[in-house]
Design an enzyme around this catalytic site. Structure first.
Site, short mmCIF file in Angstrom:
data_model
loop_
_atom_site.label_atom_id
_atom_site.label_comp_id
_atom_site.label_asym_id
_atom_site.label_seq_id
_atom_site.Cartn_x
_atom_site.Cartn_y
_atom_site.Cartn_z
N CYS B 89 4.74 2.77 9.25
CA CYS B 89 3.85 4.16 8.89
C CYS B 89 2.47 3.80 8.92
O CYS B 89 1.89 3.49 9.95
CB CYS B 89 4.42 4.54 7.43
SG CYS B 89 4.09 5.99 6.97
N HIS B 197 10.43 4.23 7.49
CA HIS B 197 10.49 3.12 6.43
C HIS B 197 11.62 2.44 6.39
O HIS B 197 12.66 2.80 5.48
CB HIS B 197 10.09 3.71 5.08
CG HIS B 197 8.71 4.29 4.92
ND1 HIS B 197 7.53 3.49 4.72
CD2 HIS B 197 7.98 5.59 5.31
CE1 HIS B 197 6.64 4.29 4.63
NE2 HIS B 197 6.75 5.33 5.04
N GLU B 199 12.13 -0.35 4.89
CA GLU B 199 12.11 -0.81 3.46
C GLU B 199 12.58 0.11 2.54
O GLU B 199 13.18 -0.28 1.26
CB GLU B 199 10.72 -1.41 3.16
CG GLU B 199 9.77 -0.54 2.86
CD GLU B 199 9.18 0.31 3.74
OE1 GLU B 199 9.65 0.36 5.05
OE2 GLU B 199 8.08 1.17 3.42
#
Lengths: 82, 225
Positions: B89, B197, B199
């Site tokens: 990002c 994302h 994560e």
């Protein structure tokens, strides 16, 4: 010494923001708007002995992203508001 | 010792903790946490991660200020020496601004901030970051960005496509990115920038664990299977 830097999107790079503003102008009834492109101006107050080459490097290294943007700059005369 | 990763935090980063947690959960070792003003990276890192967020308030352009911060000079030289770098990002935006990846991330075509889980297809599963996925596998990972609209000129796009450097592609139109590009690799394949994302998708409780394999790919490749 005041310097005005103008950063604009390169021709051919889509400008969604400009397009939205274009539509908004039309929505307000303004006829004949062919295109809208949005850029930014950056005003620098520099030491009088700053040369063009240094300003050019500022533009290339930080102020403009040369992948998508063009830039130009002009020195403003005394009294001209930046 | 185990997997040696570093997560860089800039003023305005907000996914640095998520990134650190994901790396620790998958590798078993907590990553080092470094601050933007640090100028030195330790030697022997297995991974440098640049997290999401709004570094420096997205002033000037997203990622522009972070890309010129002291720590990024060290990240660039580490990447030049072959240390793997993952930018997610805002991290992807920083990598393009720093010149580690080509192109630029512009305002989303629809002008809106996009925050939802999107399908991605794994276009290249031969990279350090995608080896645990199947080629063409469709995975679901959240995006949350305003400036994710990938732009590169025609020559650059051709080169990315022909060299297999498009790692991830939106499986449906998302933000106006050229060729629906969601993530790209550098020439050596050791730097990956991606808008989604991973994560935020490392366990089912988060809604998806499709991002976990990305970390497993890196950890597995570097620690040795």
């Amino acid at each position: 010494m005041k310097v005005r830097v103008l950063v604009s999107l390169k021709p051919g790079v889509l400008d969604p923001q400009g397009r939205a503003v274009h539509h908004a102008l039309e929505g307000l009834g303004f006829a004949g708007v062919q295109d809208v492109r949005i850029g930014r101006t950056i005003e620098l107050d520099l030491a009088d002995d700053t040369n063009d080459e240094a300003i050019d490097r500022m533009c290339r290294q930080l102020l403009a992203n040369l992948v998508i943007e063009d830039y130009s700059f002009e020195r403003l005369g005394d009294g001209e508001s930046a | 010792m185990g997997f040696r990763a570093a997560v860089i935090t800039f003023p305005g980063s907000n996914c640095d903790r998520d990134m650190a947690v994901a790396i620790e959960k998958v590798s078993g070792t907590a990553p080092l946490r470094l601050w933007h003003g640090d100028s030195e990276l330790p030697d022997g890192l297995d991974l440098i991660a640049l997290p999401g967020g709004f570094s420096y308030g997205d002033y000037l352009r997203s990622g522009a200020m972070a890309a010129r911060s002291p720590i990024m000079q060290s990240v660039v030289s580490a990447a030049d020496k072959g240390v793997p770098v993952l930018g997610v990002c805002n991290g992807f935006q920083v990598l393009t601004e720093a010149g580690l990846l080509p192109g630029a991330l512009m305002r989303n075509a629809g002008q809106n901030f996009i925050c939802r889980t999107v399908p991605l297809s794994v276009e290249n599963n031969q990279s350090l970051f995608t080896g645990a996925y199947d080629s063409g596998e469709v995975i679901r990972i959240p995006v949350a960005h305003h400036d994710g609209n990938y732009f590169a000129d025609d020559d650059t796009l051709d080169r990315l496509e022909n060299e297999g450097r498009v790692a991830l592609r939106y499986a449906e139109p998302c933000n106006g990115s050229r060729n629906d590009i969601a993530g790209i690799l550098n020439r050596t394949g050791k730097v990956l920038g991606m808008m989604p994302h991973p994560e935020r998708a490392i366990e089912p409780e988060l809604g998806s664990n499709d991002g976990r394999k990305l970390f497993e790919s890196v950890v597995g490749a570097l620690v040795g299977a």
